[in-house]
Design a protein around this motif. Sequence first.
Motif, mmCIF file in Angstrom:
data_model
loop_
_atom_site.group_PDB
_atom_site.id
_atom_site.type_symbol
_atom_site.label_atom_id
_atom_site.label_comp_id
_atom_site.label_asym_id
_atom_site.label_seq_id
_atom_site.Cartn_x
_atom_site.Cartn_y
_atom_site.Cartn_z
ATOM 1 N N LEU A 4 -12.531 10.026 -3.057
ATOM 2 C CA LEU A 4 -12.981 11.076 -2.145
ATOM 3 C C LEU A 4 -14.323 10.699 -1.560
ATOM 4 O O LEU A 4 -15.136 10.060 -2.226
ATOM 5 N N GLY A 5 -14.563 11.108 -0.334
ATOM 6 C CA GLY A 5 -15.869 10.869 0.269
ATOM 7 C C GLY A 5 -15.873 11.239 1.734
ATOM 8 O O GLY A 5 -14.829 11.457 2.346
ATOM 9 N N LYS A 11 -14.295 4.437 1.895
ATOM 10 C CA LYS A 11 -13.046 4.680 1.158
ATOM 11 C C LYS A 11 -11.974 3.660 1.529
ATOM 12 O O LYS A 11 -11.339 3.082 0.643
ATOM 13 N N SER A 12 -11.761 3.431 2.789
ATOM 14 C CA SER A 12 -10.738 2.470 3.228
ATOM 15 C C SER A 12 -11.110 1.054 2.817
ATOM 16 O O SER A 12 -10.245 0.272 2.411
ATOM 17 N N LEU A 21 -6.129 -6.671 0.112
ATOM 18 C CA LEU A 21 -5.936 -6.868 1.548
ATOM 19 C C LEU A 21 -7.223 -7.281 2.257
ATOM 20 O O LEU A 21 -7.188 -7.684 3.415
ATOM 21 N N ALA A 22 -8.361 -7.174 1.568
ATOM 22 C CA ALA A 22 -9.661 -7.559 2.132
ATOM 23 C C ALA A 22 -10.472 -8.246 1.039
ATOM 24 O O ALA A 22 -10.250 -8.019 -0.146
ATOM 25 N N GLN A 23 -11.394 -9.077 1.447
ATOM 26 C CA GLN A 23 -12.273 -9.805 0.527
ATOM 27 C C GLN A 23 -13.651 -9.163 0.520
ATOM 28 O O GLN A 23 -14.096 -8.626 1.534
ATOM 29 N N PHE A 47 0.640 3.645 2.729
ATOM 30 C CA PHE A 47 -0.078 4.034 3.931
ATOM 31 C C PHE A 47 0.353 5.433 4.345
ATOM 32 O O PHE A 47 1.469 5.866 4.076
ATOM 33 N N GLN A 48 -0.525 6.149 4.980
ATOM 34 C CA GLN A 48 -0.220 7.506 5.396
ATOM 35 C C GLN A 48 -0.029 7.586 6.900
ATOM 36 O O GLN A 48 -0.259 6.638 7.615
ATOM 37 N N ASN A 49 0.425 8.748 7.332
ATOM 38 C CA ASN A 49 0.580 9.078 8.743
ATOM 39 C C ASN A 49 1.645 8.224 9.420
ATOM 40 O O ASN A 49 2.792 8.282 9.026
#
Length: 70
Positions: A4-5, A11-12, A21-23, A47-49
């Motif tokens: 949460l934030g 957050k992402s 998926l990221a370094q 993933f959403q949406n």
Amino acid sequence: MVILGHSGCGKSTITNILAGLAQTTSGVVTMDGAEISGPSLDRGVVFQNYALLPWLTALGNVRFGVRPPS
């Protein structure tokens, strides 16, 4: 796990790092004592949406993502 934030707090970014998926730009990230260095079958992102299949329920979308290959 819940993250949460406020908008823009990272957050992402942390979710993408935890999923592999990221370094990171520096340092290391560990989960359950193991360093995360890329994607793995023991972690994932739902993933959403727009990435959800609208003809499935929320549970159906989750089940679709974790179905073993045939």
